[in-house]
Scaffold this motif. Structure first.
Motif, PDB file in Angstrom:
ATOM      1  N   PHE A 165       7.320  16.819   0.172  1.00 14.89           N
ATOM      2  CA  PHE A 165       6.501  15.695   0.327  1.00 14.89           C
ATOM      3  C   PHE A 165       6.430  15.501  -1.161  1.00 14.89           C
ATOM      4  N   ALA A 166       6.335  16.440  -2.189  1.00 22.13           N
ATOM      5  CA  ALA A 166       6.251  15.969  -3.659  1.00 22.13           C
ATOM      6  C   ALA A 166       7.404  15.146  -3.941  1.00 22.13           C
ATOM      7  N   ALA A 167       8.727  15.594  -3.599  1.00 20.02           N
ATOM      8  CA  ALA A 167       9.788  14.737  -3.948  1.00 20.02           C
ATOM      9  C   ALA A 167       9.751  13.380  -3.174  1.00 20.02           C
ATOM     10  N   LEU A 168       9.310  13.325  -2.080  1.00 22.85           N
ATOM     11  CA  LEU A 168       8.969  12.059  -1.243  1.00 22.85           C
ATOM     12  C   LEU A 168       8.080  11.139  -2.156  1.00 22.85           C
ATOM     13  N   TRP A 169       7.189  11.705  -2.401  1.00 21.19           N
ATOM     14  CA  TRP A 169       5.903  10.854  -3.506  1.00 21.19           C
ATOM     15  C   TRP A 169       6.740  10.440  -4.736  1.00 21.19           C
ATOM     16  N   TRP A 170       7.543  11.255  -5.313  1.00 23.33           N
ATOM     17  CA  TRP A 170       8.056  10.826  -6.452  1.00 23.33           C
ATOM     18  C   TRP A 170       9.052   9.530  -6.331  1.00 23.33           C
ATOM     19  N   ALA A 171       9.841   9.855  -5.028  1.00 23.70           N
ATOM     20  CA  ALA A 171      10.564   8.659  -4.692  1.00 23.70           C
ATOM     21  C   ALA A 171       9.852   7.125  -4.353  1.00 23.70           C
ATOM     22  N   SER A 172       8.630   7.509  -3.723  1.00 24.11           N
ATOM     23  CA  SER A 172       7.933   6.403  -3.218  1.00 24.11           C
ATOM     24  C   SER A 172       7.431   5.746  -4.444  1.00 24.11           C
ATOM     25  N   VAL A 173       6.834   6.391  -5.461  1.00 23.32           N
ATOM     26  CA  VAL A 173       6.302   5.751  -6.751  1.00 23.32           C
ATOM     27  C   VAL A 173       7.592   5.310  -7.713  1.00 23.32           C
ATOM     28  N   HIS A 174       8.606   6.050  -7.669  1.00 26.26           N
ATOM     29  CA  HIS A 174       9.509   5.516  -8.585  1.00 26.26           C
ATOM     30  C   HIS A 174      10.406   4.319  -8.080  1.00 26.26           C
ATOM     31  N   TYR A 175      10.640   4.295  -6.660  1.00 28.06           N
ATOM     32  CA  TYR A 175      11.259   3.191  -6.150  1.00 28.06           C
ATOM     33  C   TYR A 175      10.508   2.064  -5.992  1.00 28.06           C
ATOM     34  N   GLY A 176       9.348   2.279  -5.347  1.00 31.49           N
ATOM     35  CA  GLY A 176       8.290   1.449  -5.337  1.00 31.49           C
ATOM     36  C   GLY A 176       8.265   0.416  -6.463  1.00 31.49           C
ATOM     37  N   ARG A 177       8.105   1.143  -7.671  1.00 31.87           N
ATOM     38  CA  ARG A 177       7.909   0.366  -8.984  1.00 31.87           C
ATOM     39  C   ARG A 177       9.018  -0.467  -9.206  1.00 31.87           C
ATOM     40  N   LYS A 178      10.260   0.029  -8.724  1.00 32.03           N
ATOM     41  CA  LYS A 178      11.467  -0.723  -8.828  1.00 32.03           C
ATOM     42  C   LYS A 178      11.357  -1.994  -8.321  1.00 32.03           C
ATOM     43  N   VAL A 179      11.061  -1.668  -6.956  1.00 32.82           N
ATOM     44  CA  VAL A 179      11.037  -2.888  -5.798  1.00 32.82           C
ATOM     45  C   VAL A 179      10.098  -3.843  -6.378  1.00 32.82           C
ATOM     46  N   GLU A 180       9.017  -3.461  -7.040  1.00 34.39           N
ATOM     47  CA  GLU A 180       8.083  -4.382  -7.351  1.00 34.39           C
ATOM     48  C   GLU A 180       8.425  -5.203  -8.608  1.00 34.39           C
ATOM     49  N   GLU A 181       9.250  -4.610  -9.611  1.00 32.13           N
ATOM     50  CA  GLU A 181       9.497  -5.345 -10.610  1.00 32.13           C
ATOM     51  C   GLU A 181      10.715  -6.345 -10.211  1.00 32.13           C
ATOM     52  N   ALA A 182      11.380  -5.887  -9.105  1.00 32.21           N
ATOM     53  CA  ALA A 182      12.435  -6.923  -8.829  1.00 32.21           C
ATOM     54  C   ALA A 182      12.053  -7.884  -8.273  1.00 32.21           C
ATOM     55  N   LYS A 183      10.798  -7.821  -7.324  1.00 33.87           N
ATOM     56  CA  LYS A 183      10.293  -9.072  -6.898  1.00 33.87           C
ATOM     57  C   LYS A 183       9.612  -9.770  -7.803  1.00 33.87           C
ATOM     58  N   ALA A 184       9.067  -9.334  -8.812  1.00 34.84           N
ATOM     59  CA  ALA A 184       8.366 -10.261  -9.930  1.00 34.84           C
ATOM     60  C   ALA A 184       9.548 -10.869 -10.820  1.00 34.84           C
ATOM     61  N   ARG A 185      10.630 -10.432 -10.835  1.00 39.41           N
ATOM     62  CA  ARG A 185      11.800 -10.759 -11.746  1.00 39.41           C
ATOM     63  C   ARG A 185      12.351 -12.036 -10.547  1.00 39.41           C
ATOM     64  N   PHE A 186      12.471 -11.798  -9.445  1.00 34.81           N
ATOM     65  CA  PHE A 186      13.078 -12.879  -8.445  1.00 34.81           C
ATOM     66  C   PHE A 186      12.002 -13.826  -8.391  1.00 34.81           C
ATOM     67  N   ALA A 187      10.571 -13.719  -8.284  1.00 29.85           N
ATOM     68  CA  ALA A 187       9.803 -14.753  -8.206  1.00 29.85           C
ATOM     69  C   ALA A 187       9.843 -15.607  -9.452  1.00 29.85           C
ATOM     70  N   ALA A 188       9.861 -14.910 -10.754  1.00 34.05           N
ATOM     71  CA  ALA A 188       9.965 -15.763 -12.110  1.00 34.05           C
ATOM     72  C   ALA A 188      11.088 -16.557 -12.068  1.00 34.05           C
ATOM     73  N   GLN A 189      12.287 -16.285 -11.374  1.00 38.07           N
ATOM     74  CA  GLN A 189      13.719 -16.861 -11.485  1.00 38.07           C
ATOM     75  C   GLN A 189      13.463 -17.930 -10.560  1.00 38.07           C
ATOM     76  N   ALA A 190      12.767 -17.967  -9.427  1.00 34.03           N
ATOM     77  CA  ALA A 190      12.643 -19.006  -8.520  1.00 34.03           C
ATOM     78  C   ALA A 190      11.567 -20.106  -9.061  1.00 34.03           C
ATOM     79  N   GLU A 191      10.544 -19.637  -9.756  1.00 28.62           N
ATOM     80  CA  GLU A 191       9.702 -20.414 -10.309  1.00 28.62           C
ATOM     81  C   GLU A 191      10.218 -21.328 -11.417  1.00 28.62           C
ATOM     82  N   ALA A 192      11.233 -20.627 -12.221  1.00 31.07           N
ATOM     83  CA  ALA A 192      11.791 -21.447 -13.402  1.00 31.07           C
ATOM     84  C   ALA A 192      12.951 -22.172 -12.919  1.00 31.07           C
ATOM     85  N   GLY A 193      13.414 -21.747 -11.747  1.00 32.79           N
ATOM     86  CA  GLY A 193      14.690 -22.689 -11.285  1.00 32.79           C
ATOM     87  C   GLY A 193      14.151 -23.836 -10.276  1.00 32.79           C
ATOM     88  N   GLY A 194      12.930 -23.787  -9.787  1.00 33.31           N
ATOM     89  CA  GLY A 194      12.779 -24.881  -8.933  1.00 33.31           C
ATOM     90  C   GLY A 194      11.301 -25.249  -8.895  1.00 33.31           C
TER      91      GLY A 194
END
Length: 114
Positions: A85-114
């Protein structure tokens, strides 16, 4: 991140409950002690599901992981399950942050492009 971390915490909720059932078989532990500790940890899991995005939420999650591993001194299989579960927690935090960063990046691109 919230969804991944909450999923890990809900899994831990059930594992802690089952570990409490196993710990009840220890003649040196009273039922009240087992369920006070297990119940507190289970409630903490549920509360953390809503606190993940707040300051200190992830750190409390790490503290819970340490306690889960330390519970192996009472129920030995928890050393293994706590580490999983500690490994799962690490993965949840690590990859969860990556997903949030990607969502923010895509939202910024969509806002800038349209």
């Amino acid at each position: 991140m919230r969804t991944l971390c909450a999923s890990t915490l809900i899994g831990e909720f059930f594992v802690i409950g089952f570990a409490g059932l196993v710990a009840m078989k220890d003649p040196d532990l009273s039922m009240a002690t087992v369920w006070t500790v297990s119940g507190t940890a289970m409630v903490l899991c549920l509360l953390l599901c809503g606190m993940i995005t707040r300051p200190g939420g992830v750190q409390l999650g790490w503290a819970l992981q340490i306690l889960l591993i330390a519970s192996g001194f009472v129920v030995p299989v928890m050393f293994f399950l706590g580490a999983v579960f500690a490994a799962l927690w690490w993965a949840s935090v690590h990859y969860g942050r990556k997903v949030e960063e990607a969502k923010a990046r895509f939202a910024a691109q969509a806002e800038a492009g349209g």
